[in-house]
Design a protein around this motif. Structure first.
Motif, PDB file in Angstrom:
ATOM      1  N   GLY A  33      -6.332   6.928  -8.913  1.00  0.00           N
ATOM      2  CA  GLY A  33      -5.772   5.960  -9.855  1.00  0.00           C
ATOM      3  C   GLY A  33      -4.268   5.889  -9.747  1.00  0.00           C
ATOM      4  N   GLU A  91      -6.693  10.832   1.031  1.00  0.00           N
ATOM      5  CA  GLU A  91      -7.572  10.047   0.167  1.00  0.00           C
ATOM      6  C   GLU A  91      -8.672   9.363   0.976  1.00  0.00           C
ATOM      7  N   LYS A 139     -11.969   7.276  -1.439  1.00  0.00           N
ATOM      8  CA  LYS A 139     -11.396   6.342  -2.409  1.00  0.00           C
ATOM      9  C   LYS A 139      -9.966   6.749  -2.731  1.00  0.00           C
ATOM     10  N   GLN A 140      -9.200   5.768  -3.200  1.00  0.00           N
ATOM     11  CA  GLN A 140      -7.834   6.031  -3.629  1.00  0.00           C
ATOM     12  C   GLN A 140      -7.830   6.558  -5.056  1.00  0.00           C
ATOM     13  N   GLN A 149       1.001   1.403  -5.929  1.00  0.00           N
ATOM     14  CA  GLN A 149       1.088   0.311  -4.955  1.00  0.00           C
ATOM     15  C   GLN A 149       1.072  -1.050  -5.635  1.00  0.00           C
ATOM     16  N   ARG A 150       0.407  -1.159  -6.769  1.00  0.00           N
ATOM     17  CA  ARG A 150       0.472  -2.408  -7.524  1.00  0.00           C
ATOM     18  C   ARG A 150       1.874  -2.634  -8.078  1.00  0.00           C
ATOM     19  N   GLU A 192       0.854  -1.174   0.000  1.00  0.00           N
ATOM     20  CA  GLU A 192       0.000   0.000   0.000  1.00  0.00           C
ATOM     21  C   GLU A 192       0.894   1.230   0.000  1.00  0.00           C
ATOM     22  N   THR A 238      -2.398   6.384  -7.037  1.00  0.00           N
ATOM     23  CA  THR A 238      -2.039   5.620  -5.846  1.00  0.00           C
ATOM     24  C   THR A 238      -2.186   4.124  -6.091  1.00  0.00           C
ATOM     25  N   GLN A 239      -3.278   3.715  -6.702  1.00  0.00           N
ATOM     26  CA  GLN A 239      -3.496   2.294  -6.976  1.00  0.00           C
ATOM     27  C   GLN A 239      -2.431   1.743  -7.908  1.00  0.00           C
ATOM     28  N   GLU A 240      -2.082   2.518  -8.921  1.00  0.00           N
ATOM     29  CA  GLU A 240      -1.073   2.060  -9.886  1.00  0.00           C
ATOM     30  C   GLU A 240       0.285   1.896  -9.221  1.00  0.00           C
TER      31      GLU A 240
END
Length: 241
Positions: free
Chosen positions: A89, A81, A86-87, A95-96, A66, A91-93
């Motif tokens: 895009g 956030e 919600k996070q 952490q992935r 994360e 941030t999600q990218e």
């Protein structure tokens, strides 16, 4: 015609000052405060005796991540956030990317049905937060696995190799290593390289912000990245001794 100069005064192949402070967080099984110049990220590794539902009964573990930025990591306060519900895009990218990078060098079968979560919290941002996060998270993960080994929770090495990351870009027509924010915001090309200690590629992200770049320019960036990551791996080795 004036000579080329980076805003920081660094040479094109010169990184910012990099430092690692393992064991920074008292309560985490593994942790590291990583600094790439004025970019500072706290990476912690937390062990849980569980795996995601889709991995139950399969006999191997999981490493995930994360990522987040504190409200005043930048010049102006950013809204948390969590308060937005919600996070983003971005941030999600990121952490992935961190999770993928660490899994490439982890023996998940030997981990058993356990999950290690790497939390990467940006305390201060000046470009390259994702690359600093990956590089520091490796140390936090290594420390967590050492914690497990001392308690005989795992047998044998779990990490197959080091992994580290660095940004490169074409700034005012010149390939440069380890972009800070002034360069990143004006670069013609921005790229992130994630490599193992052996120099194998985990991931490459490259974007033409202005003019498209050609093969020779890409190879120049790749050459800078390989040299920079080789240095980062040496610093990782020093940090875990």
């Amino acid at each position: 015609m004036s000579a080329f100069a980076r805003p920081s005064g660094r040479k094109p192949d010169e990184m910012r000052a990099v430092s690692f402070e393992p064991g920074y967080a008292r309560h985490a099984e593994g942790s590291c405060l990583v600094r790439f110049g004025d970019t500072h990220v706290l990476c912690t590794a937390s062990l849980e005796e569980r795996v995601p539902p889709w991995l139950k009964g399969k006999g191997h573990g999981w490493v995930t991540a994360e990522y987040g930025m504190l409200p005043r990591a930048t010049n102006e306060r950013m809204r948390r956030e969590a308060s937005a519900g919600k996070q983003s895009g971005r941030t999600q990218e990121i952490q992935r990317l961190i999770g993928r990078s660490l899994r490439t060098i982890t023996n998940l079968k030997a981990l058993g049905e356990r999950q290690i979560t790497l939390d990467c919290d940006v305390l201060q941002a000046d470009g390259g937060t994702r690359t600093a996060s990956i590089t520091g998270a490796w140390i936090a993960l290594h420390q967590c696995l050492q914690w497990m080994e001392t308690r005989k929770m795992v047998l044998g090495p779990i990490l197959r190799d080091h992994v580290a990351a660095v940004s490169c870009g074409i700034y005012r027509g010149v390939p440069v290593l380890d972009l800070d924010y002034p360069e990143d915001s004006e670069a013609d090309t921005d790229a992130n390289f994630v490599l193992t200690g052996k120099g194998l590629i985990c991931e490459v992200q490259g974007t033409a912000e202005g003019e498209p770049f050609d093969h020779d320019q890409f190879m120049a960036l790749f050459g800078l990245a390989r040299a920079g990551i080789s240095r980062l791996v040496e610093l990782q080795k020093e940090a875990i001794r």
